[in-house]
Write an enzyme that holds these catalytic residues in place. Structure first.
Site, mmCIF file in Angstrom:
data_model
loop_
_atom_site.group_PDB
_atom_site.id
_atom_site.type_symbol
_atom_site.label_atom_id
_atom_site.label_comp_id
_atom_site.label_asym_id
_atom_site.label_seq_id
_atom_site.Cartn_x
_atom_site.Cartn_y
_atom_site.Cartn_z
ATOM 1 N N ARG A 207 11.060 39.741 -0.875
ATOM 2 C CA ARG A 207 10.608 38.498 -1.501
ATOM 3 C C ARG A 207 9.097 38.561 -1.710
ATOM 4 O O ARG A 207 8.337 38.776 -0.774
ATOM 5 C CB ARG A 207 10.974 37.286 -0.636
ATOM 6 C CG ARG A 207 10.523 35.955 -1.258
ATOM 7 C CD ARG A 207 11.001 34.766 -0.444
ATOM 8 N NE ARG A 207 12.456 34.610 -0.505
ATOM 9 C CZ ARG A 207 13.094 34.010 -1.490
ATOM 10 N NH1 ARG A 207 12.421 33.522 -2.518
ATOM 11 N NH2 ARG A 207 14.416 33.909 -1.464
ATOM 12 N N HIS B 10 18.356 28.219 8.629
ATOM 13 C CA HIS B 10 18.023 29.382 7.797
ATOM 14 C C HIS B 10 17.943 30.677 8.593
ATOM 15 O O HIS B 10 18.301 31.747 8.081
ATOM 16 C CB HIS B 10 16.691 29.125 7.083
ATOM 17 C CG HIS B 10 16.252 30.225 6.182
ATOM 18 N ND1 HIS B 10 16.946 30.588 5.047
ATOM 19 C CD2 HIS B 10 15.192 31.070 6.252
ATOM 20 C CE1 HIS B 10 16.330 31.593 4.447
ATOM 21 N NE2 HIS B 10 15.264 31.907 5.154
ATOM 22 N N ASP C 226 25.448 33.081 0.873
ATOM 23 C CA ASP C 226 24.061 32.771 1.245
ATOM 24 C C ASP C 226 24.046 31.430 1.951
ATOM 25 O O ASP C 226 25.012 30.658 1.866
ATOM 26 C CB ASP C 226 23.171 32.742 0.010
ATOM 27 C CG ASP C 226 21.724 33.139 0.316
ATOM 28 O OD1 ASP C 226 21.383 33.243 1.509
ATOM 29 O OD2 ASP C 226 20.948 33.332 -0.623
ATOM 30 N N ASP D 133 20.782 39.688 1.357
ATOM 31 C CA ASP D 133 19.741 40.409 2.091
ATOM 32 C C ASP D 133 20.242 40.763 3.479
ATOM 33 O O ASP D 133 21.266 40.258 3.941
ATOM 34 C CB ASP D 133 18.447 39.590 2.173
ATOM 35 C CG ASP D 133 18.681 38.204 2.758
ATOM 36 O OD1 ASP D 133 19.192 38.107 3.894
ATOM 37 O OD2 ASP D 133 18.357 37.212 2.088
ATOM 38 N N LYS E 27 16.686 43.382 -0.043
ATOM 39 C CA LYS E 27 15.860 42.420 -0.773
ATOM 40 C C LYS E 27 14.434 42.388 -0.250
ATOM 41 O O LYS E 27 14.197 42.469 0.954
ATOM 42 C CB LYS E 27 16.473 41.018 -0.670
ATOM 43 C CG LYS E 27 15.737 39.951 -1.480
ATOM 44 C CD LYS E 27 16.392 38.594 -1.354
ATOM 45 C CE LYS E 27 15.953 37.851 -0.107
ATOM 46 N NZ LYS E 27 16.413 36.457 -0.083
ATOM 47 N N ASN F 92 0.821 -1.224 0.000
ATOM 48 C CA ASN F 92 0.000 0.000 0.000
ATOM 49 C C ASN F 92 0.854 1.272 0.000
ATOM 50 O O ASN F 92 0.347 2.351 0.296
ATOM 51 C CB ASN F 92 -0.952 0.007 1.192
ATOM 52 C CG ASN F 92 -0.212 0.036 2.522
ATOM 53 O OD1 ASN F 92 1.019 -0.009 2.553
ATOM 54 N ND2 ASN F 92 -0.955 0.108 3.607
ATOM 55 N N ASP F 93 2.164 1.137 -0.276
ATOM 56 C CA ASP F 93 3.106 2.245 -0.420
ATOM 57 C C ASP F 93 3.592 2.814 0.910
ATOM 58 O O ASP F 93 4.287 3.822 0.938
ATOM 59 C CB ASP F 93 2.516 3.375 -1.274
ATOM 60 C CG ASP F 93 3.603 4.269 -1.862
ATOM 61 O OD1 ASP F 93 4.636 3.747 -2.306
ATOM 62 O OD2 ASP F 93 3.421 5.502 -1.855
#
Length: 312
Positions: A194, A130, A218, A169, A192, A37-38
């Site tokens: 986004r 990040h 970055d 940025d 910057k 069934n994955d």
């Protein structure tokens, strides 16, 4: 080293093997299979009982598959009576989902941190998150490494008398400033905004970059939209040369080939936190290894030594 067991999923077995070489310990086998069934099934094929277990798995594409593998690995280690479970996250992809900047969206960085904790992780070892607030999403100890030392060692081989580090940025300016101090050069930053995942606008570059050798720093390059936008502003300022550096080289949508085609870009430098397929490698791409840094951090965690001392 005694009483340590290291496992990995299918995300980046080459990095895990290299880390184990530096630790002089074997990489324990992991069996990952699927039911009809994955559904994924994971078996850690090594003794975990009362051992210090390290699970190495960057959340690289296919990200959801690798996250599911990691959660099942954690659960398997907990069920096998592991003494302590440390998740080694060379790349935490969901760290980019770190704020609610639109209505009715989830903060994925916090949710996945909760999932890892609920599954049974006792500690996390991460590389270049990040943003700083992601560290606080975890309710368990987090050791946060960065790859600035590896990148700085590489760039010290060049003539830096006319060089400047440029952050795309202001959010990354602190890391860029630390990197510039390591190299003994100046720093600049882009202003910057986004508008979408692949649409950014850099209105100006703050700092002296005209006729300079620029090192763009970055944390991650996926489609490269930010770098291309910054490159346009740098052209306007008549910079002499450009080298691009990042920790996580995801290079989606032929980004590395398109960056390599830009005549101003002399080199693209990344680390091996995520696997770089042969199709994504060009003559301008240099890949640095973070395996020694991760291995040393794992050794210190295992021995109860300071990890922050690595940044001294």
């Amino acid at each position: 080293m005694r009483d340590i067991a290291v496992f990995t999923g299918s995300a980046h077995p080459e990095l895990a093997a290299e880390i184990c070489e530096h630790l002089a310990v074997p990489l324990m086998p992991t069996r990952i299979s699927r039911f009809a069934n994955d559904c994924i099934e994971v078996q850690l094929q090594g003794n975990c009982r009362e051992r210090d277990v390290f699970l190495i798995q960057p959340l690289s594409p296919p990200t959801q598959e690798h996250l599911a593998e990691l959660l099942f690995m954690i659960d398997a280690a907990r069920g096998a009576s592991a003494g302590r479970i440390t998740v080694v996250l060379p790349h935490y992809a969901y760290a980019r989902s770190d704020k609610k900047d639109e209505p009715r969206i989830s903060i994925g960085g916090r949710l996945v941190a909760d999932l890892l904790t609920t599954a049974g992780a006792d500690r996390v070892l991460a590389m270049t998150l990040h943003s700083p607030q992601v560290h606080g999403f975890f309710k368990i100890p987090v050791d946060h490494l960065h790859a600035l030392r590896e990148l700085a060692d590489h760039f010290r081989a060049y003539d830096l008398s006319n060089a400047v580090v440029v952050s795309p940025d202001l959010g990354n300016a602190k890391e860029a400033a630390a990197f510039a101090r390591m190299l003994g050069i100046e720093v600049a930053a882009g202003a910057k905004q986004r508008y979408a995942d692949d649409k950014v606008v850099i209105s100006s570059v703050i700092g002296e970059v005209a006729d300079r050798d620029v090192i763009v720093l970055d944390d991650e390059i996926a489609k490269g939209s930010t770098v291309f936008e910054l490159l346009a502003r740098l052209r306007e300022r008549n910079v002499r040369s450009v080298r691009v550096a990042c920790t996580h080289g995801l290079f989606a949508a032929d980004a590395v080939q398109r960056l390599s085609a830009e005549k101003e870009i002399e080199e693209i430098v990344c680390t091996n936190t995520v696997p770089i397929p042969p199709a994504n490698r060009t003559d301008k791409l240099t890949i640095l290894s973070v395996a020694p840094a991760l291995a040393e951090a794992m050794r210190r965690i295992h021995n109860g030594e300071s990890v922050s001392a690595l940044f001294g």
